[in-house]
Write a protein that holds these residues in place. Structure first.
Motif, mmCIF file in Angstrom:
data_model
loop_
_atom_site.group_PDB
_atom_site.id
_atom_site.type_symbol
_atom_site.label_atom_id
_atom_site.label_comp_id
_atom_site.label_asym_id
_atom_site.label_seq_id
_atom_site.Cartn_x
_atom_site.Cartn_y
_atom_site.Cartn_z
ATOM 1 N N PHE A 164 -1.757 8.359 6.475
ATOM 2 C CA PHE A 164 -1.603 9.719 7.113
ATOM 3 C C PHE A 164 -0.424 10.256 6.904
ATOM 4 O O PHE A 164 -0.016 11.046 7.420
ATOM 5 N N GLY A 165 0.742 10.054 5.471
ATOM 6 C CA GLY A 165 1.494 9.869 4.713
ATOM 7 C C GLY A 165 2.672 9.140 5.392
ATOM 8 O O GLY A 165 3.500 8.920 5.137
ATOM 9 N N ARG A 166 2.618 8.410 6.619
ATOM 10 C CA ARG A 166 3.518 7.269 6.985
ATOM 11 C C ARG A 166 3.727 6.411 5.832
ATOM 12 O O ARG A 166 4.908 5.752 5.208
ATOM 13 N N ARG A 167 3.127 5.674 4.423
ATOM 14 C CA ARG A 167 3.263 4.849 3.389
ATOM 15 C C ARG A 167 4.166 6.015 2.241
ATOM 16 O O ARG A 167 4.109 5.392 0.969
ATOM 17 N N ALA A 168 4.295 7.039 2.212
ATOM 18 C CA ALA A 168 5.113 8.433 1.529
ATOM 19 C C ALA A 168 6.474 9.007 1.941
ATOM 20 O O ALA A 168 6.360 9.861 1.991
ATOM 21 N N THR A 169 7.309 7.549 1.992
ATOM 22 C CA THR A 169 8.503 8.077 2.171
ATOM 23 C C THR A 169 9.640 8.275 1.697
ATOM 24 O O THR A 169 9.816 7.527 0.568
ATOM 25 N N PRO A 170 10.078 9.352 1.823
ATOM 26 C CA PRO A 170 11.270 9.803 0.685
ATOM 27 C C PRO A 170 12.654 9.086 0.349
ATOM 28 O O PRO A 170 12.837 8.127 -0.660
ATOM 29 N N GLY B 167 1.181 -0.815 -0.206
ATOM 30 C CA GLY B 167 -0.294 0.082 0.537
ATOM 31 C C GLY B 167 0.718 1.242 0.300
ATOM 32 O O GLY B 167 0.932 1.939 1.321
ATOM 33 N N SER B 168 1.308 1.481 -1.285
ATOM 34 C CA SER B 168 2.439 2.638 -0.951
ATOM 35 C C SER B 168 2.051 4.113 -1.792
ATOM 36 O O SER B 168 0.837 4.404 -2.937
ATOM 37 N N GLN B 169 1.808 5.138 -0.735
ATOM 38 C CA GLN B 169 1.471 6.599 -1.715
ATOM 39 C C GLN B 169 2.892 7.041 -2.457
ATOM 40 O O GLN B 169 2.487 8.431 -3.203
ATOM 41 N N PHE B 170 3.279 6.274 -2.100
ATOM 42 C CA PHE B 170 4.873 6.792 -3.565
ATOM 43 C C PHE B 170 5.363 5.644 -4.904
ATOM 44 O O PHE B 170 5.984 5.636 -5.243
ATOM 45 N N GLN B 171 4.464 4.857 -5.011
ATOM 46 C CA GLN B 171 4.306 3.595 -6.453
ATOM 47 C C GLN B 171 6.334 4.253 -6.854
ATOM 48 O O GLN B 171 6.712 2.775 -7.006
#
Length: 742
Positions: free
Chosen positions: A408-414, A375-379
């Motif tokens: 809430f942002g945790r799955r969007a880690t640079p 479940g990625s926010q930054f595929q």
């Protein structure tokens, strides 16, 4: 992240390209018949630089099957916010499809699915609908035009005689066909260069409360989330991570772990921030966890900083006493001689994201490729990071987007920390001579102790008021860690040494002369955006200080705000007026022991105003009722907007409750479960009414803006009951004091 942080050139390019359909293709799927598909040109600098070959990315945004079902590829992560319904609504609207035949599907990582504004595939910045507003509608409109053209050609009638409505094409003479029946012929039509989109008064679906496409599956338990997904033959791994961020394993003893039935491997692995850990891989989660519990590990923490919360706040307060890097300059020359002064210091702790579903990631690593389910926010960023970790090319990595239970942002880690770690585990597993998929599961304790966090902050403010209560000078310093310094976003989001996420929400819309500076503190604690990012603390400071200034001026807080907000900020006035009007503020007498509180704040282009009622019971603040007014321009799905505000209210209430803080001692996070890290529960939920300001302007974000103004409105109500100003989150009424005007 906000698209405003991109430079103007990028945005202009994105605007020029974000709606362009560059080529057309089709797919034949066994058992599904012919389907109609498009590939979309991405916008923005990064997208253009990485334009794929057609053969590499046969992405389909829209598929019309012979049974007339329409499947829309959703280029975002669905983790509760409702985009799995909102984006299909945009296509269905312009396609004139039958909503009962619309389906949604989460798109994998792919160039075509990049955000038109950001140029990366992202779910964040409350931009999913706002950035794809034209893109998805044009896809629907162009598909509709091709279907109409195909029918006109087949029926030998002028195109303007063909009508399309609810998935059916008709023409004079009783001619009739479903979209599914005409899809194959539509495939042979050219893609129109330009289409005319509907005016708002023609909308059939947009702006109407539409039931969510995923509601039934999520209600009956059939929806598969990442945590549920386990391909055949998958082993499960849990990782023993260092107790201090970045520390390394000095020695570990695995004999007892290997005695656990089902444990198949115990392996050293690289983890985030240069640290090392130990992965226990087993047939299932419980065996892996028992194996991890049986490990004996000697950690080397000698080379890393060991942060302590008390020491950090002490250092931050000392820094806040001094000017930092200038972020905003105003004329504060009258501050020193102002007849009234307000001085305040605010403190905000680290916060964990604590989504309902902890992190998890399945990796199937082979010599020539890698398949990932997460479940990625930054595929696309995660895809690239996974490829680098695996020693592969990005096109050799397939990343499937799984439905997720919050983020809430945790799955969007640079740094793609949890994806890279899972690949590292798979690499170690393969190196040990094993094969097959490996699923890394984070427990709740892993999630809360493992980073990343909303940074802690200290604000120092000094305001001067003249004899009429006008703010004549405002000196303000913020201290905290930068979220984006050192990340790929630094060049875009750090200007002149100021992290834009740290100062967003400061100053405007109020017309006040403000000097604002920041100190970017360093600390060995991983930090990240957290729902509504900088506004989580700046809104609290701004809206409680404006309220305090109103009190000092002897003016009603609503009237004071309206006086200070210039007329050009019309949306703020409209939202504030709507909330006040619907709430009964100062016109409806509240029960004894209750008081009103007000706040208004803009984030991610949306203005939210709250009027709340609260009481203090046994020394504890309690929120009773929230009246929300939202100005998000054109509402797409009012039901989703209402749900977003309700969720944001509950999450914001959580930040006010005792125990809602991540603290560290000797470098180690002291919390590890929801028993010692507080999140709001159902009994904490107040009555919430949501009202939307009517508008037909292009929509703005709704994922995050509901959170920032809730806590300050609550605090302002508590002041009216106690005379004390709350300067900390979570609330600490016992240490709060009545404000002292100089």
């Amino acid at each position: 992240m906000r698209k405003e942080w991109l430079d103007g050139g990028d945005m202009a390019a994105a605007a020029a390209e974000d709606t362009g359909i560059s080529r057309r293709g089709f797919m034949k799927a066994a058992g599904a018949g012919l389907v109609l598909s498009f590939t979309i040109t991405g916008g923005g600098r990064m997208a253009r630089a990485a334009e794929p070959k057609p053969s590499q990315q046969p992405n389909a945004f829209l598929r019309i099957a012979p049974d007339n079902t329409v499947t829309v590829q959703v280029n975002r992560l669905e983790f509760g916010q409702g985009v799995h319904t909102a984006l299909p609504m945009l296509i269905a609207e312009e396609l004139d499809a039958d909503w009962s035949q619309i389906r949604g599907a989460l798109a994998p990582a792919g160039e075509a699915y990049k955000d038109p504004a950001f140029g990366i595939q992202i779910t964040g910045g409350s931009g999913s609908v706002a950035h794809s507003w034209v893109q998805y509608r044009e896809i629907g409109a162009k598909a509709r035009a091709m279907l109409v053209a195909a029918a006109a050609e087949q029926w030998q009638v002028p195109a303007n005689k063909v009508k399309a409505s609810k998935g059916v094409l008709t023409a004079p003479g009783g001619k009739k066909a479903t979209y599914g029946q005409m899809a194959e012929a539509a495939m042979k039509q050219p893609v129109p260069e330009h289409v005319v989109l509907k005016n708002a008064d023609k909308f059939r679906y947009i702006g109407k409360p539409m039931p969510r496409l995923d509601a039934r599956a999520k209600s009956n338990g059939s929806q598969q989330f990442g945590m549920d997904f386990k391909p055949a033959g998958t082993k499960v791994a849990v990782v023993a991570r260092p107790p201090v961020f970045g520390a390394k394993v000095k020695h570990f003893e695995a004999a007892n772990a290997k005695k656990i039935k089902g444990v198949v491997a115990v392996l050293p692995v690289d983890v985030d921030r240069g640290g090392t850990g130990v992965a226990v891989i087993a047939d299932g989660y419980w065996q892996a966890k028992q194996g991890r519990d049986a490990l004996a590990i000697d950690w080397d923490t000698g080379g890393v900083e060991k942060v302590g919360t008390e020491e950090q706040f002490s250092a931050f307060r000392a820094l806040a006493a001094k000017p930092g890097t200038v972020a905003k300059q105003g004329d504060t020359s009258k501050l020193a001689t102002a007849p009234k002064k307000i001085s305040a210091v605010y403190e905000f702790p680290y916060l964990a994201h604590a989504p309902m579903e902890p992190l998890n990631c399945v990796v199937d690593l082979k010599s020539n490729g890698c398949t990932i389910w997460a479940g990625s926010q930054f595929q696309t960023m995660d895809q690239a990071a996974a490829a680098k970790a695996a020693g592969l090319k990005p096109e050799q990595v397939t990343l499937h987007t799984m439905m997720a239970g919050g983020g809430f942002g945790r799955r969007a880690t640079p740094k793609s920390d949890y994806i890279v770690e899972a690949v590292n585990v798979a690499k170690a597993y393969a190196k040990a001579g094993k094969s097959g998929p490996v699923k890394v599961i984070w427990s709740r304790e892993d999630d809360i102790k493992g980073g990343y966090y909303r940074p802690s902050h200290v604000h120092r403010a000094e305001l001067g008021l003249d004899a009429n209560g006008n703010i004549v000078g405002w000196d303000h310093v913020i201290v905290g860690q930068s979220i984006v310094t050192g990340s790929p976003f630094e060049a875009m989001m750090v200007k002149n040494g100021v992290d834009a996420t740290m100062v967003e929400g400061m100053g405007e819309p109020y017309k006040v002369p403000m000097n604002l500076s920041v100190h970017n503190a360093q600390a060995n604690v991983p930090v990240l955006w957290w729902r509504s990012v900088g506004s989580t603390h700046t809104a609290f400071v701004m809206e409680t200080l404006i309220d305090e200034a109103a009190t000092a001026a002897g003016v009603d807080p609503v009237a004071y705000r309206k006086k200070l907000i210039p007329a050009k900020h019309k949306r703020h006035h409209l939202a504030l007026d709507l909330a006040v009007g619907k709430s009964g503020y100062n016109t409806v007498k509240l029960p004894e022991g209750q008081a009103y509180g007000v706040a208004v704040h803009e984030s991610f282009g949306t203005v939210v105003a709250y009027v709340v009622t609260a009481s203090v019971e046994n020394g504890t603040p309690k929120l009773h009722r929230v009246t929300a007014a939202v100005h998000c321009n054109q509402p797409v799905n009012p039901l989703t907007i209402e749900a977003q505000v309700q969720g944001a209210v509950l999450m914001a209430v959580g930040t006010t409750l005792p125990g809602a803080a991540i603290t560290l001692k000797n470098g180690m996070v002291e919390q590890g479960q929801l028993s010692d890290y507080t999140v709001a529960r159902m009994p904490d939920m107040p009555q919430v009414e949501v009202h939307i300001v009517p508008s037909t302007e292009p929509p703005t974000g709704m994922g995050e803006p509901g959170l920032p103004p809730l806590a300050p409105a609550f605090a302002n109500a508590v002041f009216r009951l106690t005379g004390k100003r709350l300067r900390k989150l979570p609330f600490d009424l016992a240490s709060a004091a009545a404000p002292q005007l100089a």
